[in-house]
Design an enzyme around this catalytic site. Structure first.
Site, PDB file in Angstrom:
ATOM      1  N   SER A  35       0.815  -1.219   0.000  1.00 33.31           N
ATOM      2  CA  SER A  35       0.000   0.000   0.000  1.00 33.31           C
ATOM      3  C   SER A  35       0.847   1.267   0.000  1.00 33.31           C
ATOM      4  O   SER A  35       0.515   2.250  -0.647  1.00 33.31           O
ATOM      5  CB  SER A  35      -0.913   0.017   1.223  1.00 33.31           C
ATOM      6  OG  SER A  35      -1.801  -1.069   1.186  1.00 33.31           O
ATOM      7  N   GLU A  56       3.685  -0.477  15.026  1.00 33.95           N
ATOM      8  CA  GLU A  56       4.171   0.847  14.612  1.00 33.95           C
ATOM      9  C   GLU A  56       4.998   1.535  15.689  1.00 33.95           C
ATOM     10  O   GLU A  56       5.924   2.288  15.392  1.00 33.95           O
ATOM     11  CB  GLU A  56       2.984   1.742  14.233  1.00 33.95           C
ATOM     12  CG  GLU A  56       2.155   1.225  13.064  1.00 33.95           C
ATOM     13  CD  GLU A  56       1.146   0.148  13.469  1.00 33.95           C
ATOM     14  OE1 GLU A  56       0.980  -0.103  14.686  1.00 33.95           O
ATOM     15  OE2 GLU A  56       0.526  -0.452  12.569  1.00 33.95           O
ATOM     16  N   PHE A  81      -1.641   5.611  11.891  1.00 33.71           N
ATOM     17  CA  PHE A  81      -0.892   4.835  12.889  1.00 33.71           C
ATOM     18  C   PHE A  81       0.494   5.426  13.149  1.00 33.71           C
ATOM     19  O   PHE A  81       0.989   5.375  14.267  1.00 33.71           O
ATOM     20  CB  PHE A  81      -0.806   3.374  12.432  1.00 33.71           C
ATOM     21  CG  PHE A  81      -2.130   2.870  11.912  1.00 33.71           C
ATOM     22  CD1 PHE A  81      -3.266   2.974  12.706  1.00 33.71           C
ATOM     23  CD2 PHE A  81      -2.263   2.377  10.628  1.00 33.71           C
ATOM     24  CE1 PHE A  81      -4.509   2.564  12.228  1.00 33.71           C
ATOM     25  CE2 PHE A  81      -3.498   1.965  10.148  1.00 33.71           C
ATOM     26  CZ  PHE A  81      -4.626   2.055  10.935  1.00 33.71           C
ATOM     27  N   HIS A 107      -1.710   7.342   2.901  1.00 32.12           N
ATOM     28  CA  HIS A 107      -3.132   7.197   3.241  1.00 32.12           C
ATOM     29  C   HIS A 107      -3.595   8.212   4.280  1.00 32.12           C
ATOM     30  O   HIS A 107      -4.360   7.899   5.190  1.00 32.12           O
ATOM     31  CB  HIS A 107      -3.438   5.769   3.704  1.00 32.12           C
ATOM     32  CG  HIS A 107      -3.281   4.748   2.624  1.00 32.12           C
ATOM     33  ND1 HIS A 107      -2.081   4.522   1.974  1.00 32.12           N
ATOM     34  CD2 HIS A 107      -4.167   3.900   2.054  1.00 32.12           C
ATOM     35  CE1 HIS A 107      -2.235   3.580   1.064  1.00 32.12           C
ATOM     36  NE2 HIS A 107      -3.493   3.187   1.079  1.00 32.12           N
ATOM     37  N   ASP A 115     -12.312   2.709   3.463  1.00 31.46           N
ATOM     38  CA  ASP A 115     -11.902   2.150   4.755  1.00 31.46           C
ATOM     39  C   ASP A 115     -12.586   2.863   5.923  1.00 31.46           C
ATOM     40  O   ASP A 115     -12.703   2.326   7.015  1.00 31.46           O
ATOM     41  CB  ASP A 115     -10.378   2.218   4.915  1.00 31.46           C
ATOM     42  CG  ASP A 115      -9.686   1.047   4.233  1.00 31.46           C
ATOM     43  OD1 ASP A 115     -10.395   0.133   3.769  1.00 31.46           O
ATOM     44  OD2 ASP A 115      -8.446   1.055   4.152  1.00 31.46           O
ATOM     45  N   ARG A 165      -3.388   8.648  -0.829  1.00 26.46           N
ATOM     46  CA  ARG A 165      -3.776   7.554  -1.714  1.00 26.46           C
ATOM     47  C   ARG A 165      -4.476   8.080  -2.967  1.00 26.46           C
ATOM     48  O   ARG A 165      -4.452   7.430  -4.019  1.00 26.46           O
ATOM     49  CB  ARG A 165      -4.718   6.632  -0.943  1.00 26.46           C
ATOM     50  CG  ARG A 165      -5.260   5.479  -1.723  1.00 26.46           C
ATOM     51  CD  ARG A 165      -6.067   4.561  -0.809  1.00 26.46           C
ATOM     52  NE  ARG A 165      -6.577   3.413  -1.533  1.00 26.46           N
ATOM     53  CZ  ARG A 165      -7.779   3.374  -2.116  1.00 26.46           C
ATOM     54  NH1 ARG A 165      -8.579   4.410  -2.037  1.00 26.46           N
ATOM     55  NH2 ARG A 165      -8.164   2.299  -2.756  1.00 26.46           N
TER      56      ARG A 165
END
Lengths: 311, 284
Positions: A35, A56, A81, A107, A115, A165
């Site tokens: 991703s 993370e 995150f 993202h 999402d 994204r």
């Protein structure tokens, strides 16, 4: 302007270029290599790529440790995150000792899309901006992302580069000379200034075009470096136009809108309208639908400008 | 008695004497500061002294010498024991210790790598130093360096999730240049670790995570040296030394007293504590 690319696409590609010339580049990922596009770096430099798994916090603190051994660490994951889950690792173990770690998650913002709200960070700019010594960069297109990621290596200390994204129109090209901390006037105007960052830059240009048809001359300035802020450029334009719209794919609290309002309140108070997420969480949907739902379209920017002009 | 045994005993005696000195420095420093953490500094004193005065390759004249071994005090609140070891090693004048926690001091309440020579990374927020030490070990492995990384964690600290994230990562990458040491004094601010959120069985946990584990008495210098030697012989995985310790060790009124986790001794207490330590054997 027909080709569209996401800023995240610049990440893996630029890392490979950096990795080829600098043996100290090390890339850490948290189970999102496809991703975030760091998988490209992994393929070429498997010995300098480490997948930390879904951890993370450990990724960030390890990056700090790696930095003490002379490595220049790029850390991936999603912006939610990297800046949310691992905030304190970034604050205390990377930024407090001013270690050379580049935090470049992808993202960011609501254009993550389907999402939904759990993954749509609208707080990351605020979280990173408040940390002393952190450079905060939000590229407006693929090329600016490439340049910013490459420049991050030249900055000795922590850098946050916000990547997305959503595919975006090209504003810059391969020859663009990105200078951290420098605002770029993309369109000159006299009635109102639109300060924009990230995905909102291209829509601000569309808004300015539409405003021109209504006889309103809008100046569009790309603020890709939110910290350190280009105070002079912002004040100069506010003096010139006397009205300011700030557009960002982020909460209206703590992001570029706040930064510009804070600066202008102290140095040159003018009416300011903030176009951003109005202190609510995101939801699932297509990126275009979400931008409309949360009032982040070029139309919304035009309306905000007209509102300041009493039209 | 063989020469080897004699040498070993001499080494142990030297480290023991140095540890007594380190303890008096901790007490005096905290007395002067008026705040800080004596309990966990004293429980770690024998371990940290052994590292700096027996185990590690390091050079006070060149704190960032690339070939050095690294020590990360992940339980950063035990800063006094680190500062005492660094001062005794010559990283900065011993007189500086009296400036601990003062506005113009380079000795912060918790270790700051940019202010104090010899501090490898800033710590204080629990769990992160351990994870950073794993990153250091990884960086040194990439460079094929012979340097080793030692990191001291607390038992209360082991309740942090990041400890276990890092504990999963280190064996995955076969970081045999990494040695974790658990200062297992079984006391945290709110009480006994076993009464709050128990970390037992500690050794079995790290073994299950893929570490080589060794359990020792963390106040027995011979056992500490033995464990560190054993760690060096272990290839392909990191080592965790579970060091059973006593909070406030060697000061009668601090031993096992949770109140001395984060309370500095008074003037009278400093005198009594130093008297007890000095009476227990020669200083080094």
């Amino acid at each position: 302007m027909s080709e569209k690319r996401a800023t995240r696409e610049a990440y893996g590609e630029t890392l490979i270029e950096l990795g080829r010339v600098n043996p100290n580049i090390v890339v850490l990922e948290a189970d999102l290599a496809k991703s975030t596009t760091t998988i490209k770096f992994k393929k070429e430099f498997p010995d300098r790529f480490f997948d930390c798994g879904v951890a993370e916090q450990n990724m960030m603190a390890m990056a700090a440790g790696l930095a003490t051994t002379g490595k220049i660490c790029f850390t991936g994951s999603f912006a939610m995150f990297a800046t949310g889950r691992a905030f304190e690792q970034v604050r205390n173990t990377i930024a407090y000792p001013s270690l050379n770690v580049k935090i470049c998650p992808t993202h960011a913002g609501i254009t993550v899309g389907a999402d939904g709200g759990s993954h749509q960070t609208i707080e990351d700019i605020a979280l990173m901006r408040v940390i002393p010594g952190m450079t905060v960069i939000v590229p407006a297109d693929y090329y600016e992302a490439k340049k910013a990621i490459a420049k991050a290596v030249e900055i000795d200390g922590p850098v946050y580069v916000r990547l997305g994204r959503a595919t975006l129109p090209m504003i810059f090209d391969e020859d663009y000379d990105f200078v951290p901390g420098k605002a770029i006037v993309l369109r000159e105007g006299t009635d109102v200034t639109i300060f924009a960052t990230g995905i909102m830059v291209s829509s601000s240009l569309v808004a300015a075009e539409s405003l021109a048809k209504d006889g309103i001359s809008a100046e569009v300035i790309n603020i890709s470096t939110i910290k350190p802020l280009d105070d002079n450029a912002i004040i100069e334009s506010a003096v010139k136009t006397g009205r300011v719209v700030v557009a960002e794919e982020h909460s209206i609290i703590g992001g570029l809108g706040s930064a510009v309002a804070e600066l202008l309140c102290e140095k040159h108070p003018v009416p300011v309208a903030r176009v951003g997420i109005k202190d609510v969480f995101g939801r699932s949907g297509e990126p275009a639908e979400l931008l409309k739902y949360y009032g982040l379209t070029d139309e919304d920017i035009s309306q905000a400008a007209k509102g300041l002009l009493g039209k | 008695m063989t020469t080897h045994t004699t040498n070993k005993q001499a080494t142990v005696s030297l480290v023991e004497a140095k540890a007594r000195t380190i303890r008096t420095r901790i007490i005096n420093m905290l007395g002067a500061a008026g705040s800080g953490h004596p309990g966990g500094s004293l429980s770690a004193a024998d371990i940290v002294t052994t590292l700096y005065f027996h185990e590690m390759n390091h050079n006070a004249a060149e704190p960032r010498w690339p070939g050095r071994d690294r020590f990360v005090l992940s339980k950063g609140h035990a800063a006094p024991v680190l500062y005492a070891a660094l001062a005794e090693s010559g990283y900065f004048p011993r007189e500086d210790l009296a400036t601990l926690r003062k506005i113009d001091s380079h000795l912060q309440g918790h270790p700051d790598m940019n202010k104090t020579p010899g501090v490898e990374i800033s710590t204080g927020s629990l769990g992160m130093g351990f994870s950073a030490a794993v990153g250091m070990a990884l960086g040194l492995k990439i460079d094929k360096s012979e340097s080793r990384v030692y990191t001291l964690i607390g038992d209360g600290e082991s309740q942090e999730g990041i400890i276990w994230e890092a504990s999963m990562f280190a064996p995955q990458h076969k970081l045999d240049n990494l040695v974790g040491i658990l200062d297992y004094n079984n006391l945290q601010i709110d009480g006994r670790v076993s009464d709050i959120v128990d970390i037992r069985p500690a050794a079995a946990k790290w073994s299950a995570f893929g570490w080589h584990t060794i359990e020792i008495d963390g106040h027995n210098i011979e056992q500490i040296i033995g464990a560190l030697d054993e760690a060096k012989s272990i290839k392909g995985k990191p080592t965790m030394i579970i060091a059973n310790t006593v909070k406030g060790k060697n000061v009668s009124f601090m031993e096992g007293q949770v109140d001395f986790h984060g309370k500095a001794p008074s003037k009278d207490e400093v005198a009594q504590a130093c008297g007890e330590i000095e009476a227990s054997g020669p200083l080094g």
